[in-house]
Structure formats: structure tokens, C-alpha cells
Scaffold this motif. Structure first.
Motif, PDB file in Angstrom:
ATOM      1  N   TYR A 156       0.860  -1.178   0.000  1.00  0.00           N
ATOM      2  CA  TYR A 156       0.000   0.000   0.000  1.00  0.00           C
ATOM      3  C   TYR A 156       0.902   1.236   0.000  1.00  0.00           C
ATOM      4  O   TYR A 156       2.115   1.145   0.200  1.00  0.00           O
ATOM      5  CB  TYR A 156      -0.905   0.027   1.233  1.00  0.00           C
ATOM      6  CG  TYR A 156      -1.893  -1.118   1.327  1.00  0.00           C
ATOM      7  CD1 TYR A 156      -3.218  -0.948   0.928  1.00  0.00           C
ATOM      8  CD2 TYR A 156      -1.504  -2.368   1.816  1.00  0.00           C
ATOM      9  CE1 TYR A 156      -4.137  -1.998   1.018  1.00  0.00           C
ATOM     10  CE2 TYR A 156      -2.409  -3.420   1.903  1.00  0.00           C
ATOM     11  CZ  TYR A 156      -3.722  -3.226   1.511  1.00  0.00           C
ATOM     12  OH  TYR A 156      -4.611  -4.270   1.593  1.00  0.00           O
ATOM     13  N   ALA A 157       0.272   2.378  -0.209  1.00  0.00           N
ATOM     14  CA  ALA A 157       1.017   3.635  -0.134  1.00  0.00           C
ATOM     15  C   ALA A 157       0.072   4.745   0.274  1.00  0.00           C
ATOM     16  O   ALA A 157      -1.125   4.728  -0.052  1.00  0.00           O
ATOM     17  CB  ALA A 157       1.679   3.975  -1.464  1.00  0.00           C
ATOM     18  N   ILE A 158       0.619   5.704   1.010  1.00  0.00           N
ATOM     19  CA  ILE A 158      -0.113   6.915   1.378  1.00  0.00           C
ATOM     20  C   ILE A 158       0.545   8.067   0.636  1.00  0.00           C
ATOM     21  O   ILE A 158       1.761   8.261   0.743  1.00  0.00           O
ATOM     22  CB  ILE A 158      -0.056   7.157   2.898  1.00  0.00           C
ATOM     23  CG1 ILE A 158      -0.639   5.963   3.646  1.00  0.00           C
ATOM     24  CG2 ILE A 158      -0.811   8.435   3.264  1.00  0.00           C
ATOM     25  CD1 ILE A 158      -0.480   6.067   5.155  1.00  0.00           C
ATOM     26  N   TYR A 159      -0.260   8.828  -0.099  1.00  0.00           N
ATOM     27  CA  TYR A 159       0.247  10.007  -0.788  1.00  0.00           C
ATOM     28  C   TYR A 159      -0.210  11.250  -0.031  1.00  0.00           C
ATOM     29  O   TYR A 159      -1.412  11.441   0.194  1.00  0.00           O
ATOM     30  CB  TYR A 159      -0.275  10.076  -2.226  1.00  0.00           C
ATOM     31  CG  TYR A 159       0.267   9.016  -3.146  1.00  0.00           C
ATOM     32  CD1 TYR A 159       1.571   9.084  -3.623  1.00  0.00           C
ATOM     33  CD2 TYR A 159      -0.531   7.949  -3.552  1.00  0.00           C
ATOM     34  CE1 TYR A 159       2.075   8.115  -4.475  1.00  0.00           C
ATOM     35  CE2 TYR A 159      -0.038   6.978  -4.404  1.00  0.00           C
ATOM     36  CZ  TYR A 159       1.259   7.065  -4.869  1.00  0.00           C
ATOM     37  OH  TYR A 159       1.752   6.097  -5.720  1.00  0.00           O
ATOM     38  N   LEU A 160       0.744  12.082   0.354  1.00  0.00           N
ATOM     39  CA  LEU A 160       0.440  13.403   0.885  1.00  0.00           C
ATOM     40  C   LEU A 160       0.702  14.392  -0.242  1.00  0.00           C
ATOM     41  O   LEU A 160       1.836  14.499  -0.727  1.00  0.00           O
ATOM     42  CB  LEU A 160       1.309  13.717   2.098  1.00  0.00           C
ATOM     43  CG  LEU A 160       1.177  12.762   3.296  1.00  0.00           C
ATOM     44  CD1 LEU A 160       2.048  13.256   4.461  1.00  0.00           C
ATOM     45  CD2 LEU A 160      -0.262  12.616   3.737  1.00  0.00           C
ATOM     46  N   LEU A 174       4.372  13.370  -1.502  1.00  0.00           N
ATOM     47  CA  LEU A 174       5.216  12.550  -0.629  1.00  0.00           C
ATOM     48  C   LEU A 174       4.578  11.174  -0.541  1.00  0.00           C
ATOM     49  O   LEU A 174       3.429  11.032  -0.102  1.00  0.00           O
ATOM     50  CB  LEU A 174       5.330  13.173   0.759  1.00  0.00           C
ATOM     51  CG  LEU A 174       6.123  12.355   1.790  1.00  0.00           C
ATOM     52  CD1 LEU A 174       7.577  12.212   1.346  1.00  0.00           C
ATOM     53  CD2 LEU A 174       6.054  12.994   3.157  1.00  0.00           C
ATOM     54  N   ARG A 175       5.288  10.155  -0.990  1.00  0.00           N
ATOM     55  CA  ARG A 175       4.787   8.783  -0.947  1.00  0.00           C
ATOM     56  C   ARG A 175       5.337   8.070   0.286  1.00  0.00           C
ATOM     57  O   ARG A 175       6.543   8.010   0.493  1.00  0.00           O
ATOM     58  CB  ARG A 175       5.195   8.026  -2.214  1.00  0.00           C
ATOM     59  CG  ARG A 175       4.838   6.540  -2.207  1.00  0.00           C
ATOM     60  CD  ARG A 175       5.319   5.865  -3.477  1.00  0.00           C
ATOM     61  NE  ARG A 175       5.104   4.426  -3.451  1.00  0.00           N
ATOM     62  CZ  ARG A 175       5.985   3.537  -2.973  1.00  0.00           C
ATOM     63  NH1 ARG A 175       7.153   3.974  -2.494  1.00  0.00           N
ATOM     64  NH2 ARG A 175       5.715   2.249  -2.981  1.00  0.00           N
ATOM     65  N   ILE A 176       4.411   7.516   1.080  1.00  0.00           N
ATOM     66  CA  ILE A 176       4.792   6.747   2.267  1.00  0.00           C
ATOM     67  C   ILE A 176       4.445   5.289   1.988  1.00  0.00           C
ATOM     68  O   ILE A 176       3.270   4.923   1.923  1.00  0.00           O
ATOM     69  CB  ILE A 176       4.056   7.240   3.522  1.00  0.00           C
ATOM     70  CG1 ILE A 176       4.339   8.727   3.752  1.00  0.00           C
ATOM     71  CG2 ILE A 176       4.460   6.423   4.749  1.00  0.00           C
ATOM     72  CD1 ILE A 176       3.534   9.339   4.881  1.00  0.00           C
TER      73      ILE A 176
END
Length: 220
Positions: A156-160, A174-176
Motif C-alpha cells: 500500500y502507499a499513502i500520498y500526501l 510525498l509517498r509513504i
């Protein structure tokens, strides 16, 4: 000439350090984005902005079973990239610097597929499903929060997205990365290799020093 005991002790001490020096975790070698373990959360940064990120997981079946002390402790444990189990995940990202507190930030949480190559590189992933999305808004206190249901193991990834819909370039995102179903306490294989090499060198040095010392003692 007899080898002084302080010199022997010093060399043995140096050798013992080699046995443990390679146990420190490495860093993401992606030059454009770094994710490292920090004292409060994990520092995730690009060349333009940074956050301290933490993830907390609520196991999917915790309401159906009697929770043990170990289970309760797990609920309050924070994670970085590797998350051990599926469930409802809570994410917090504390932004670094005052500028980001005055800029709208959008959030998108997606499931990803590894298309091949090094999993530390963002270009080797593609988005396959959007799990949750929060429209851009201001976070004047600097704490960006979100939650999502991670229903299966995988990537998975979280994009800010700084600026919200205007964040068109990669510089504004910013990809987490997240990897669900992975033991966060397991060392990667490269760490074991480094430890093995360091241990071999250390033992060889200790053996050489001991051999030289005994040989000098016997020659007296």
C-alpha cells in the motif's frame, strides 16, 4: 619483547566491536526520498518537505476475541513501513516546518502492485485501488491524520499531496510506502549478510591477536 596487556585488551575490544557494528539498520538508498527510523515515528522526506510518520493497526478480529495483555500492547505499538497484520489502520504524519501548516494537504491511500525490481523504488509500483481519499485542507497544528481498512496483505502507499489538486508534479507529493503482512522486527537478509561478514572479520582479528600473544609468551 612482551606484548603489553593493555594493547591486547584494546585489540580484543576493537575485534568485539566488529561483531556488533554491522547490526545497525540501513537507510533507503533512494536519493529522492528517504524513510528512516526516528525517535518519534519515522522520518519520511523528499528534497522539498518532510514528515514524521506513524501507523497504528487495530486487528480485524479484536472485537470477537478476548484480548490478552499482549494484544492490548500491540494496539498501541506504532509502525513504519512494515505492518504485521490486516485491520483498521490509523495514520499520523507530523509535518516538519511552518510552511506546510499554511498549505492545504490532500491524502490518498492506495493499494499497490509490485511490478518488479527493487521494492525500495517507487517507480517499481503501480496503483491498483484507492482505499481512502481525503480532500485537501489546512493542518495548522501540523498533525495530518487518516485511517483506512487494510483488508488483505500486500503493498500500500499513502500520498500526501501538498496543494491538493494542484499537486501535479512529483515534487509536490510525498509517498509513504506500507507493506502489510510483514514482521516489523525481522531483519532483512542484507543485514544478516553484513553481520556475518563483520562477525567473521572480528573473530579472525581476535584469533590473530590471541595467536600472536601466545607465540610471544612461549618465546620468552
Amino acid at each position: 619483547m612482551k606484548l603489553p596487556y593493555p594493547h591486547l585488551a584494546f585489540l580484543l575490544f576493537i575485534g568485539s566491536l566488529l561483531l556488533t557494528a554491522c547490526e545497525s539498520p540501513g537507510y533507503n538508498d533512494n536519493p529522492s526520498q528517504q524513510m528512516t527510523k526516528a525517535t518519534v515515528g519515522c522520518l519520511v522526506a523528499t528534497d522539498f518537505f518532510a514528515v514524521y510518520f506513524s501507523a497504528y493497526i487495530k486487528p480485524a478480529n479484536d472485537s470477537n476475541t478476548k484480548m490478552t495483555v499482549k494484544d492490548r500492547k500491540a494496539l498501541f505499538r506504532s509502525y513504519c513501513k512494515n505492518i504485521p497484520t490486516t485491520g483498521t489502520a490509523f495514520f499520523t504524519a507530523d509535518v516538519v516546518g511552518d510552511e506546510l501548516r499554511q498549505t492545504p494537504i490532500g491524502i490518498r491511500i492506495v493499494e499497490q502492485e509490485l511490478t518488479g525490481g527493487d521494492e525500495d523504488k517507487a517507480e517499481n509500483f503501480k496503483d491498483i485501488r484507492t482505499i481512502a481519499e481525503i480532500p485537501a485542507k489546512l493542518y495548522p497544528r501540523g498533525a495530518v491524520e487518516a485511517q483506512a481498512q487494510l483488508d488483505k496483505n500486500g503493498y500500500y502507499a499513502i500520498y500526501l499531496m501538498v496543494g491538493g489538486e494542484e499537486a501535479l508534479s512529483d515534487e509536490d507529493k510525498l509517498r509513504i510506502p506500507l507493506h502489510v503482512g510483514v514482521d516489523p522486527d525481522a531483519n532483512p537478509i542484507r543485514t544478516y549478510i553484513a553481520i556475518g561478514i563483520g562477525g567473521t572479520v572480528g573473530l579472525a582479528l581476535i584469533g590473530f591477536v590471541a595467536y600472536r600473544f601466545m607465540r610471544r609468551q612461549n618465546s620468552q
